[in-house]
Each structure stands twice: as structure tokens, then as C-alpha cells.
Design an enzyme around this catalytic site. Structure first.
Site, PDB file in Angstrom:
ATOM      1  N   MET A  96      24.650  90.510  -4.917  1.00  0.00           N
ATOM      2  CA  MET A  96      25.228  91.852  -5.032  1.00  0.00           C
ATOM      3  C   MET A  96      26.046  92.221  -3.921  1.00  0.00           C
ATOM      4  O   MET A  96      26.573  93.367  -3.896  1.00  0.00           O
ATOM      5  CB  MET A  96      24.082  93.037  -5.408  1.00  0.00           C
ATOM      6  CG  MET A  96      23.419  92.552  -6.659  1.00  0.00           C
ATOM      7  SD  MET A  96      22.399  93.895  -7.020  1.00  0.00           S
ATOM      8  CE  MET A  96      21.626  93.353  -8.561  1.00  0.00           C
ATOM      9  N   GLU A 106      19.686  95.251 -12.845  1.00  0.00           N
ATOM     10  CA  GLU A 106      18.649  94.342 -12.761  1.00  0.00           C
ATOM     11  C   GLU A 106      17.356  95.097 -13.445  1.00  0.00           C
ATOM     12  O   GLU A 106      17.125  96.415 -13.358  1.00  0.00           O
ATOM     13  CB  GLU A 106      18.605  94.485 -11.363  1.00  0.00           C
ATOM     14  CG  GLU A 106      17.440  93.159 -10.981  1.00  0.00           C
ATOM     15  CD  GLU A 106      17.329  93.477  -9.305  1.00  0.00           C
ATOM     16  OE1 GLU A 106      18.418  93.720  -8.455  1.00  0.00           O
ATOM     17  OE2 GLU A 106      16.464  92.526  -8.609  1.00  0.00           O
ATOM     18  N   SER A 108      13.598  96.549 -13.503  1.00  0.00           N
ATOM     19  CA  SER A 108      13.076  97.777 -12.445  1.00  0.00           C
ATOM     20  C   SER A 108      11.620  97.365 -12.060  1.00  0.00           C
ATOM     21  O   SER A 108      10.838  96.983 -13.036  1.00  0.00           O
ATOM     22  CB  SER A 108      13.084  99.000 -13.287  1.00  0.00           C
ATOM     23  OG  SER A 108      12.583 100.176 -12.595  1.00  0.00           O
ATOM     24  N   GLY A 109      11.595  97.600 -10.823  1.00  0.00           N
ATOM     25  CA  GLY A 109      10.039  97.641 -10.396  1.00  0.00           C
ATOM     26  C   GLY A 109       9.385  98.985 -10.273  1.00  0.00           C
ATOM     27  O   GLY A 109       8.214  98.970  -9.981  1.00  0.00           O
ATOM     28  N   ARG A 110      10.150  99.963 -10.680  1.00  0.00           N
ATOM     29  CA  ARG A 110       9.503 101.330 -10.906  1.00  0.00           C
ATOM     30  C   ARG A 110       9.019 101.481 -12.228  1.00  0.00           C
ATOM     31  O   ARG A 110       8.011 102.249 -12.538  1.00  0.00           O
ATOM     32  CB  ARG A 110      10.839 102.544 -10.638  1.00  0.00           C
ATOM     33  CG  ARG A 110      11.412 102.192  -9.337  1.00  0.00           C
ATOM     34  CD  ARG A 110      12.360 103.379  -9.146  1.00  0.00           C
ATOM     35  NE  ARG A 110      11.626 104.853  -9.146  1.00  0.00           N
ATOM     36  CZ  ARG A 110      12.226 105.977  -9.201  1.00  0.00           C
ATOM     37  NH1 ARG A 110      13.576 105.972  -9.490  1.00  0.00           N
ATOM     38  NH2 ARG A 110      11.524 106.805  -9.334  1.00  0.00           N
ATOM     39  N   ARG A 178       4.989  98.265  -4.858  1.00  0.00           N
ATOM     40  CA  ARG A 178       5.843  97.177  -4.846  1.00  0.00           C
ATOM     41  C   ARG A 178       6.274  96.623  -3.560  1.00  0.00           C
ATOM     42  O   ARG A 178       6.917  95.570  -3.387  1.00  0.00           O
ATOM     43  CB  ARG A 178       7.166  97.223  -6.002  1.00  0.00           C
ATOM     44  CG  ARG A 178       8.148  98.300  -5.260  1.00  0.00           C
ATOM     45  CD  ARG A 178       9.546  98.444  -6.286  1.00  0.00           C
ATOM     46  NE  ARG A 178      10.052  99.450  -5.976  1.00  0.00           N
ATOM     47  CZ  ARG A 178      11.330  99.496  -6.396  1.00  0.00           C
ATOM     48  NH1 ARG A 178      11.824  98.863  -7.312  1.00  0.00           N
ATOM     49  NH2 ARG A 178      11.954 100.651  -6.102  1.00  0.00           N
ATOM     50  N   ALA A 195      37.177  86.078 -14.677  1.00  0.00           N
ATOM     51  CA  ALA A 195      37.485  84.567 -14.110  1.00  0.00           C
ATOM     52  C   ALA A 195      37.739  85.046 -12.519  1.00  0.00           C
ATOM     53  O   ALA A 195      37.620  84.200 -11.778  1.00  0.00           O
ATOM     54  CB  ALA A 195      38.491  83.815 -15.007  1.00  0.00           C
ATOM     55  N   HIS A 200      36.356  83.906  -6.866  1.00  0.00           N
ATOM     56  CA  HIS A 200      36.177  84.479  -5.364  1.00  0.00           C
ATOM     57  C   HIS A 200      34.589  84.145  -4.941  1.00  0.00           C
ATOM     58  O   HIS A 200      34.451  83.606  -3.907  1.00  0.00           O
ATOM     59  CB  HIS A 200      36.331  85.852  -5.466  1.00  0.00           C
ATOM     60  CG  HIS A 200      36.330  86.418  -4.060  1.00  0.00           C
ATOM     61  ND1 HIS A 200      37.025  86.156  -3.110  1.00  0.00           N
ATOM     62  CD2 HIS A 200      35.484  87.297  -3.483  1.00  0.00           C
ATOM     63  CE1 HIS A 200      36.878  86.710  -1.858  1.00  0.00           C
ATOM     64  NE2 HIS A 200      35.744  87.437  -2.215  1.00  0.00           N
ATOM     65  N   ARG A 205      30.287  80.644  -2.437  1.00  0.00           N
ATOM     66  CA  ARG A 205      28.797  80.664  -2.709  1.00  0.00           C
ATOM     67  C   ARG A 205      28.674  79.150  -3.204  1.00  0.00           C
ATOM     68  O   ARG A 205      27.665  78.866  -3.742  1.00  0.00           O
ATOM     69  CB  ARG A 205      28.389  81.392  -3.719  1.00  0.00           C
ATOM     70  CG  ARG A 205      28.301  82.985  -3.175  1.00  0.00           C
ATOM     71  CD  ARG A 205      27.700  83.106  -1.936  1.00  0.00           C
ATOM     72  NE  ARG A 205      27.667  84.549  -1.445  1.00  0.00           N
ATOM     73  CZ  ARG A 205      26.880  85.131  -0.483  1.00  0.00           C
ATOM     74  NH1 ARG A 205      26.318  84.362   0.240  1.00  0.00           N
ATOM     75  NH2 ARG A 205      27.218  86.399  -0.401  1.00  0.00           N
TER      76      ARG A 205
HETATM   77  C1  LIG Z   1      28.143  81.887   3.756  1.00  0.00           C
HETATM   78  C2  LIG Z   1      28.055  83.370   4.042  1.00  0.00           C
HETATM   79  C3  LIG Z   1      27.341  83.930   4.904  1.00  0.00           C
HETATM   80  C4  LIG Z   1      27.303  85.283   5.021  1.00  0.00           C
HETATM   81  N1  LIG Z   1      26.494  85.894   5.907  1.00  0.00           N
HETATM   82  C5  LIG Z   1      26.479  87.267   5.805  1.00  0.00           C
HETATM   83  C6  LIG Z   1      25.585  87.879   6.816  1.00  0.00           C
HETATM   84  O1  LIG Z   1      24.976  87.372   7.733  1.00  0.00           O
HETATM   85  N2  LIG Z   1      25.497  89.113   6.793  1.00  0.00           N
HETATM   86  C7  LIG Z   1      26.127  90.045   5.903  1.00  0.00           C
HETATM   87  O2  LIG Z   1      26.138  91.250   5.942  1.00  0.00           O
HETATM   88  N3  LIG Z   1      26.969  89.325   5.007  1.00  0.00           N
HETATM   89  C8  LIG Z   1      27.146  88.169   4.800  1.00  0.00           C
HETATM   90  N4  LIG Z   1      27.524  87.422   3.780  1.00  0.00           N
HETATM   91  C9  LIG Z   1      28.253  88.409   2.999  1.00  0.00           C
HETATM   92  C10 LIG Z   1      29.858  88.557   3.190  1.00  0.00           C
HETATM   93  O3  LIG Z   1      30.069  89.259   4.424  1.00  0.00           O
HETATM   94  C11 LIG Z   1      30.368  89.310   1.951  1.00  0.00           C
HETATM   95  O4  LIG Z   1      29.929  90.742   1.862  1.00  0.00           O
HETATM   96  C12 LIG Z   1      30.214  88.722   0.557  1.00  0.00           C
HETATM   97  O5  LIG Z   1      30.747  87.107   0.617  1.00  0.00           O
HETATM   98  C13 LIG Z   1      31.103  89.484  -0.382  1.00  0.00           C
HETATM   99  O6  LIG Z   1      32.394  88.791  -0.262  1.00  0.00           O
HETATM  100  P1  LIG Z   1      33.624  89.807  -0.419  1.00  0.00           P
HETATM  101  O7  LIG Z   1      33.505  91.005   0.220  1.00  0.00           O
HETATM  102  O8  LIG Z   1      34.968  88.909  -0.095  1.00  0.00           O
HETATM  103  O9  LIG Z   1      33.573  90.190  -2.048  1.00  0.00           O
HETATM  104  P2  LIG Z   1      33.862  91.346  -2.793  1.00  0.00           P
HETATM  105  O10 LIG Z   1      32.895  92.750  -2.522  1.00  0.00           O
HETATM  106  O11 LIG Z   1      33.635  90.966  -4.093  1.00  0.00           O
HETATM  107  O12 LIG Z   1      35.278  91.783  -2.696  1.00  0.00           O
HETATM  108  C14 LIG Z   1      36.163  91.106  -2.877  1.00  0.00           C
HETATM  109  C15 LIG Z   1      37.518  91.132  -2.182  1.00  0.00           C
HETATM  110  O13 LIG Z   1      37.966  92.635  -2.417  1.00  0.00           O
HETATM  111  C16 LIG Z   1      38.593  93.056  -0.971  1.00  0.00           C
HETATM  112  N5  LIG Z   1      37.491  94.165  -0.540  1.00  0.00           N
HETATM  113  C17 LIG Z   1      36.508  94.625  -1.238  1.00  0.00           C
HETATM  114  N6  LIG Z   1      36.061  95.406  -0.706  1.00  0.00           N
HETATM  115  C18 LIG Z   1      36.589  95.955   0.290  1.00  0.00           C
HETATM  116  C19 LIG Z   1      36.753  97.315   1.320  1.00  0.00           C
HETATM  117  N7  LIG Z   1      35.975  97.907   1.553  1.00  0.00           N
HETATM  118  N8  LIG Z   1      38.056  97.040   2.148  1.00  0.00           N
HETATM  119  C20 LIG Z   1      39.131  96.380   1.988  1.00  0.00           C
HETATM  120  N9  LIG Z   1      38.955  95.287   1.239  1.00  0.00           N
HETATM  121  C21 LIG Z   1      37.761  95.187   0.235  1.00  0.00           C
HETATM  122  C22 LIG Z   1      38.477  91.778   0.006  1.00  0.00           C
HETATM  123  O14 LIG Z   1      39.757  91.229  -0.064  1.00  0.00           O
HETATM  124  C23 LIG Z   1      37.335  91.131  -0.577  1.00  0.00           C
HETATM  125  O15 LIG Z   1      37.676  89.636  -0.203  1.00  0.00           O
HETATM  126  C24 LIG Z   1      27.838  86.102   3.786  1.00  0.00           C
HETATM  127  C25 LIG Z   1      28.430  85.270   2.811  1.00  0.00           C
HETATM  128  C26 LIG Z   1      28.637  84.241   2.645  1.00  0.00           C
HETATM  129  C27 LIG Z   1      29.430  83.419   1.738  1.00  0.00           C
END
Ligand SMILES: Cc1cc2nc3c(=O)[nH]c(=O)nc-3n(C[C@H](O)[C@H](O)[C@H](O)COP(=O)(O)OP(=O)(O)OC[C@H]3O[C@@H](n4cnc5c(N)ncnc54)[C@H](O)[C@@H]3O)c2cc1C
Length: 251
Positions: A96, A106, A108-110, A178, A195, A200, A205
Site C-alpha cells: 500500500m 482490504e 476488515s478486522g473491525r 486484534r 499497466a 512501476h 518489487r
Molecule cells: C526494496 C525496497 C525497500 C524499501 N524500503 C523502505 C523502507 O525502509 N522504509 C520505507 O518507508 N519505505 C520503503 N520502501 C517503500 C518506497 O520508499 C516507496 O514508498 C514504494 O516503493 C512506493 O514507490 P513510489 O512512491 O515510487 O510509488 P507510488 O506511490 O505509486 O508513486 C509513483 C510515482 O509517483 C510520484 N509520486 C508519488 N507521490 C509523490 C509525492 N508525494 N511527491 C512527489 N512525487 C510523488 C513519484 O515519481 C513516484 O515514483 C521500500 C521499497 C522498496 C522497493
């Protein structure tokens, strides 16, 4: 969803059940390579019939590859896939974090009693992390380590579920009880994406030899990603091939 509060009736016969897999079902979709072509060709040709769109397969393949390579991303958004996913809560917690182009609902656990289904790493799950943060690898555990993991997790799961049941039997609300349940408990959700958002997700992942930018996902969310990828590859084969041919970077 909010709803009226109902007095909990604990399921006293529920016995813990252990799983090592995740499941992903494609429940609904409107997703094809034509959706990408349609959206892209409006730039130059306006509205086109399906027949016109598909009359030159080589041109279609070339256009999709060009869009992917030059990161023209929006034509990959005019499609939709809904998956029903069953996986441990710790997977959903990572899932998420993907906010853009995803919708989630998702269980609910409530409002329902949570079933005692818990995650145990399978025999093939690598258990030991070696190296420093940012430069590490996972290697297989010994049979003894697998036994330790299985015994420790089973005991903890049983104890926490007993505590959950005790509280429900004492009349405590599900939303309070819970709190004792661990992140290894299975949950289920619908996740809808397009897609572009799926690409992404997969870029981050999954690990893949064709990935231009390597990622190091937790194995269990990768297992979900692999199943979603297999469904998507069948729906949009040209888009899927272009994703792989261009280093698995979302456009
Ligand atoms: C291997 C791995 C390890 C990780 N470890 C950690 C960890 O230790 N702790 C942790 O907290 N998270 C962790 N994460 C989560 C990671 O930081 C991202 O939150 C997660 O991968 C979702 O990616 P995203 O934000 O690019 O995706 P989405 O939220 O789907 O966003 C897609 C794209 O939209 C743009 N975007 C979205 N929101 C914003 C915004 N607010 N401002 C500017 N641009 C935006 C960006 O270009 C982003 O790439 C990990 C992820 C991976 C894959």
C-alpha cells in the site's frame, strides 16, 4: 467500511492454519495492447476503429516499443486490472506504499472475526542475510534454522490467536482484540491498477535479469508481483515485451 457495531461471537473451533504461499486471482480486466495504440494514435490520427488499429502488427509493436523507450507513459494508463490477493499483512503494508494508479479495499478486522491463517516461510525461502545494508544477499538457511523458524512462529501465532479468542469470548470488541495479532496473519484485498502503475510496481518489487535498475524486494511481495506479472503478460503481450526490452523501467 463503517457499519453498525455487532457483538462479537468468537469462533471457538478455529484452529491455526499455516501457509507458505500467496495467491493472486485476476478477477476483472479491460486491458489490451489496443488500448495503448488507441490512446497513442489520437495524437496524430484522431479516432480509429479497432480494425484500423490492428491492421499493421509490426507498426503496432514498433509504436509500443517507442512509447516505452522514450517514456511516453500516459497511453499505458487507459486500461484496468483488478486482482484479489491473499497474502500476509506485512506484504500488504509494503504494497500500500504504492499510491499512484492503485485502488485498494482490504478485509476488515473491525467488522469480521479474523481467520487464524498464518505465514510460515517455505523450505525454499532463503533465511539468512549476509553483507551490509545496501550491499547484501540472502542465502539458504540450514535445516536447523528452518526448524527454529517454524517452531518459533507456530508457537507465537498459536499464543496470539488464543489471546485474541480469549478477549472475544470476554466480550471485547474485535477492533480492540486484534491488536495482539501479528503481521504474519493472512489478509485479503482487491487491488486495481493500470499497466503503467503495475510496471512501476514490478520495477521495484521484482528482481529480473533484464532490469536496468536492480531492486531488492522482500521475497514475499515479489511472489505477489510474479503472479500479477504472469496475468498481465497474457493480456498485453506487446506492452509486456516492450517493458522487458527496455529494462523494466515504467514509462
Ligand atoms: C526494496 C525496497 C525497500 C524499501 N524500503 C523502505 C523502507 O525502509 N522504509 C520505507 O518507508 N519505505 C520503503 N520502501 C517503500 C518506497 O520508499 C516507496 O514508498 C514504494 O516503493 C512506493 O514507490 P513510489 O512512491 O515510487 O510509488 P507510488 O506511490 O505509486 O508513486 C509513483 C510515482 O509517483 C510520484 N509520486 C508519488 N507521490 C509523490 C509525492 N508525494 N511527491 C512527489 N512525487 C510523488 C513519484 O515519481 C513516484 O515514483 C521500500 C521499497 C522498496 C522497493
Amino acid at each position: 467500511m463503517e457499519g453498525p457495531s455487532v457483538t462479537p461471537t468468537p469462533n471457538e473451533t478455529a484452529k491455526p492454519h499455516f501457509r507458505s504461499d500467496v495467491t493472486v486471482e485476476l478477477v476483472k480486466h479491460t486491458a489490451s495492447d489496443s488500448d495503448v495504440l488507441w490512446a497513442a494514435r489520437v495524437s496524430t490520427a484522431g479516432e480509429q476503429s479497432l480494425e484500423e488499429l490492428n491492421k499493421d502488427p509490426e507498426r503496432s509493436k514498433g509504436l509500443i516499443n517507442y512509447l516505452m523507450r522514450d517514456r511516453h507513459g500516459s497511453p499505458f494508463e487507459h486500461n484496468s486490472m483488478t486482482f484479489f490477493i491473499s497474502a500476509p499483512i506485512f506484504v500488504f503494508r509494503e504494497f500500500m506504499r504504492h499510491r499512484v494508479g492503485w485502488s485498494y479495499n482490504e478485509e476488515s478486522g473491525r467488522y469480521r472475526e479474523l481467520e487464524p491463517v498464518f505465514y510460515l516461510p517455505g523450505g525454499e525461502r532463503k533465511l539468512v542475510q549476509q553483507g551490509r545494508p545496501g550491499k547484501y544477499e540472502f542465502v539458504a538457511g540450514t535445516p536447523k534454522q528452518h526448524q527454529t523458524v517454524t517452531e518459533a512462529m507456530e508457537a507465537a501465532y498459536r499464543r496470539s490467536y488464543e489471546a485474541y479468542q480469549d478477549m472475544l469470548a470476554a466480550g471485547v470488541a474485535r477492533e480492540v482484540a486484534r491488536a495482539v495479532l501479528p503481521v504474519g496473519l493472512y489478509s485479503s484485498m482487491y487491488a486495481t491498477c493500470n499497466a503503467r502503475s503495475l510496471m512501476h510496481f514490478l520495477g521495484l518489487r521484482t528482481q529480473h535479469e533484464l532490469a536496468k535498475v536492480p531492486s531488492f524486494p522482500q521475497r514475499e511481495i515479489e511472489m505477489v508481483g510474479e503472479q500479477m506479472e504472469a496475468h498481465w503478460a497474457k493480456l498485453m503481450p506487446l506492452t509486456y515485451a516492450a517493458f522487458n526490452n527496455n529494462g523494466r523501467v515504467a514509462p
